[in-house]
Design a protein around this motif. Structure first.
Motif, PDB file in Angstrom:
ATOM      1  N   ARG A   1      -1.966  13.919  49.452  1.00  0.00           N
ATOM      2  CA  ARG A   1      -1.107  14.803  50.265  1.00  0.00           C
ATOM      3  C   ARG A   1      -0.828  16.052  49.436  1.00  0.00           C
ATOM      4  NH1 ARG A   1       4.156  11.775  51.991  1.00  0.00           N
ATOM      5  NH2 ARG A   1       4.227  13.295  53.671  1.00  0.00           N
TER       6      ARG A   1
ATOM      7  N   PHE B   1       1.410  19.478  49.600  1.00  0.00           N
ATOM      8  CA  PHE B   1       2.477  20.198  50.300  1.00  0.00           C
ATOM      9  C   PHE B   1       2.305  21.690  50.013  1.00  0.00           C
ATOM     10  CE2 PHE B   1       3.828  15.878  49.644  1.00  0.00           C
ATOM     11  CZ  PHE B   1       4.316  15.527  50.887  1.00  0.00           C
TER      12      PHE B   1
ATOM     13  N   ASP C   1       3.332  24.259  51.750  1.00  0.00           N
ATOM     14  CA  ASP C   1       4.416  25.189  52.065  1.00  0.00           C
ATOM     15  C   ASP C   1       5.410  25.318  50.901  1.00  0.00           C
ATOM     16  OD1 ASP C   1       5.092  22.567  52.510  1.00  0.00           O
ATOM     17  OD2 ASP C   1       6.496  22.993  54.134  1.00  0.00           O
ATOM     18  N   PHE C   2       5.227  24.542  49.854  1.00  0.00           N
ATOM     19  CA  PHE C   2       6.038  24.719  48.651  1.00  0.00           C
ATOM     20  C   PHE C   2       5.571  25.997  47.944  1.00  0.00           C
ATOM     21  CE2 PHE C   2       7.577  20.178  47.463  1.00  0.00           C
ATOM     22  CZ  PHE C   2       7.822  19.897  48.794  1.00  0.00           C
ATOM     23  N   GLN C   3       6.489  26.670  47.269  1.00  0.00           N
ATOM     24  CA  GLN C   3       6.100  27.892  46.553  1.00  0.00           C
ATOM     25  C   GLN C   3       4.983  27.589  45.544  1.00  0.00           C
ATOM     26  OE1 GLN C   3       9.309  30.377  46.167  1.00  0.00           O
ATOM     27  NE2 GLN C   3       8.374  31.802  44.711  1.00  0.00           N
ATOM     28  N   ILE C   4       5.126  26.464  44.854  1.00  0.00           N
ATOM     29  CA  ILE C   4       4.027  25.947  44.034  1.00  0.00           C
ATOM     30  C   ILE C   4       3.587  24.645  44.710  1.00  0.00           C
ATOM     31  CG2 ILE C   4       3.308  25.201  41.734  1.00  0.00           C
ATOM     32  CD1 ILE C   4       5.864  26.623  40.663  1.00  0.00           C
TER      33      ILE C   4
ATOM     34  N   LEU D   1       2.651  21.103  45.930  1.00  0.00           N
ATOM     35  CA  LEU D   1       2.857  19.798  45.301  1.00  0.00           C
ATOM     36  C   LEU D   1       1.771  18.830  45.770  1.00  0.00           C
ATOM     37  CD1 LEU D   1       4.738  17.736  43.741  1.00  0.00           C
ATOM     38  CD2 LEU D   1       5.853  17.353  45.955  1.00  0.00           C
TER      39      LEU D   1
ATOM     40  N   LYS E   1       0.624  14.869  45.933  1.00  0.00           N
ATOM     41  CA  LYS E   1       1.175  13.513  45.816  1.00  0.00           C
ATOM     42  C   LYS E   1       0.153  12.480  46.303  1.00  0.00           C
ATOM     43  CE  LYS E   1       5.445  12.240  46.627  1.00  0.00           C
ATOM     44  NZ  LYS E   1       6.099  11.910  45.364  1.00  0.00           N
TER      45      LYS E   1
ATOM     46  N   SER F   1       1.967  12.423  40.990  1.00  0.00           N
ATOM     47  CA  SER F   1       2.426  13.728  41.466  1.00  0.00           C
ATOM     48  C   SER F   1       2.015  14.783  40.451  1.00  0.00           C
ATOM     49  CB  SER F   1       3.947  13.746  41.699  1.00  0.00           C
ATOM     50  OG  SER F   1       4.632  13.877  40.488  1.00  0.00           O
ATOM     51  N   ALA F   2       1.751  15.971  40.963  1.00  0.00           N
ATOM     52  CA  ALA F   2       1.339  17.084  40.097  1.00  0.00           C
ATOM     53  C   ALA F   2       1.553  18.384  40.856  1.00  0.00           C
ATOM     54  CB  ALA F   2      -0.135  16.944  39.714  1.00  0.00           C
ATOM     55  N   LEU F   3       1.627  19.461  40.120  1.00  0.00           N
ATOM     56  CA  LEU F   3       1.773  20.778  40.742  1.00  0.00           C
ATOM     57  C   LEU F   3       0.485  21.574  40.588  1.00  0.00           C
ATOM     58  CD1 LEU F   3       5.339  21.753  39.496  1.00  0.00           C
ATOM     59  CD2 LEU F   3       4.696  21.221  41.842  1.00  0.00           C
TER      60      LEU F   3
ATOM     61  N   ASN G   1       1.667  13.436  36.583  1.00  0.00           N
ATOM     62  CA  ASN G   1       2.602  12.319  36.388  1.00  0.00           C
ATOM     63  C   ASN G   1       2.092  11.104  37.145  1.00  0.00           C
ATOM     64  OD1 ASN G   1       5.015  13.603  34.990  1.00  0.00           O
ATOM     65  ND2 ASN G   1       4.610  15.011  36.685  1.00  0.00           N
TER      66      ASN G   1
END
Lengths: 101, 203
Positions: free
Chosen positions: A44, A46, A48-51, A53, A55, A65-67, A74
């Motif tokens: 997944r 995301f 619409d997050f500024q950075i 995401l 998952k 999870s990671a950016l 992580n």
């Protein structure tokens, strides 16, 4: 020119005293890396997050999870044997992208 | 203020936190629970009533214990959220200062279904925060009717935890730290229009 193919791994404890791991990879997370993650199961993102995401929660394997554009991943492994498989594939993935230092 | 609260709420709801095959809600590198508010209310207020009935020595023990339980819960949960990738990707880019981070934490609190909370004022020394629908005040009124004193113990602890996470951090590593504590100055269980929490440093 020196080509590095590995990653570093740091162990942390979560609030249930379980091990979590932070992998620092050589290259920034991008769409190619997301394609690599998809080989383990659904991802997944995301956007619409500024950075954005990233998952994943794969039964009997791991939660991740990671950016985007970060070098940190992580992970909580649900299966210790799977950790070795993941690391082997991650190492191979990172070796395909030479970095210069 | 630069925080887009509705964007945070939409994004957190869009993440659809729910239990996985192990029953774990791993939403922000912390483990969340989906709890019945009525059940929580019942056990905490019955606990308070039982200590009151036991005698003078124990009559006033429930309140500080339940507030500290709320503080520990809030501190660990929202510190985890504050350190998560979701925070770094969604909320941190909106924050220009620590006061904004308090508003960001409040938005996640609202997104997770703790009521509708609003920061009235925040400085590094003091937070004033209100909620019109804490589940504790609603639950108390439903079970016991009007109260003589404020009843939102868990919410009081959570309000203090916000200031400790953002402005103190080492509250458990350094037990002598001049940490924050909260008081509920208004409560719907007393028939106030809203519940209000004032957080200041311990003297």
């Amino acid at each position: 020119m020196k080509i590095k193919n590995n990653f570093t791994k740091t162990k942390k404890k979560d609030c249930l005293n379980q091990d979590r791991f932070v992998y620092k990879i050589n290259n920034k997370i991008n769409e190619d890396f997301i394609s690599f993650l998809k080989s383990f199961g659904p991802v997944r993102v995301f956007r619409d997050f500024q950075i954005p995401l990233i998952k994943m929660d794969i039964p009997k394997k791991f939660r991740l999870s990671a950016l985007m554009n970060s070098q940190d991943i992580n992970i909580f492994f649900k299966n210790k044997d799977f950790m070795k498989k993941f690391e082997k594939k991650l190492d191979k993935n990172q070796s395909l992208i030479p970095t210069y230092s | 203020m630069t925080i887009n609260e509705s964007k945070i709420i939409d994004a957190v709801v869009g993440m659809n936190p729910h239990g996985n095959e192990e029953g774990i809600i791993d939403a922000f590198t912390v483990y969340l629970t989906n709890h019945y508010a009525d059940y929580y209310n019942k056990i905490s207020y019955k606990f308070e009533k039982a200590l009151e009935a036991h005698g003078k020595d124990t009559a006033n023990m429930a309140k500080p214990l339940l507030i500290e339980a709320g503080h520990v819960c809030g501190f660990n949960t929202f510190r985890g959220i504050h350190e998560s990738d979701a925070w770094k990707g969604l909320i941190a880019p909106m924050c220009k200062n620590k006061e904004d981070e308090i508003i960001g934490l409040t938005a996640t609190l609202n997104a997770l279904g703790w009521g509708v909370w609003k920061v009235i004022s925040v400085t590094p020394k003091k937070l004033v925060i209100r909620s019109k629908n804490t589940y504790e005040s609603i639950g108390f009124m439903k079970e016991f009717g009007k109260s003589k004193h404020s009843e939102c113990y868990l919410a009081t602890g959570v309000a203090a935890s916000f200031m400790n996470i953002i402005f103190q951090k080492d509250v458990y590593e350094d037990v002598n730290a001049n940490a924050f504590s909260a008081k509920e100055t208004k409560c719907r269980s007393k028939e106030d229009k809203y519940c209000e929490f004032v957080v200041t440093r311990k003297k």
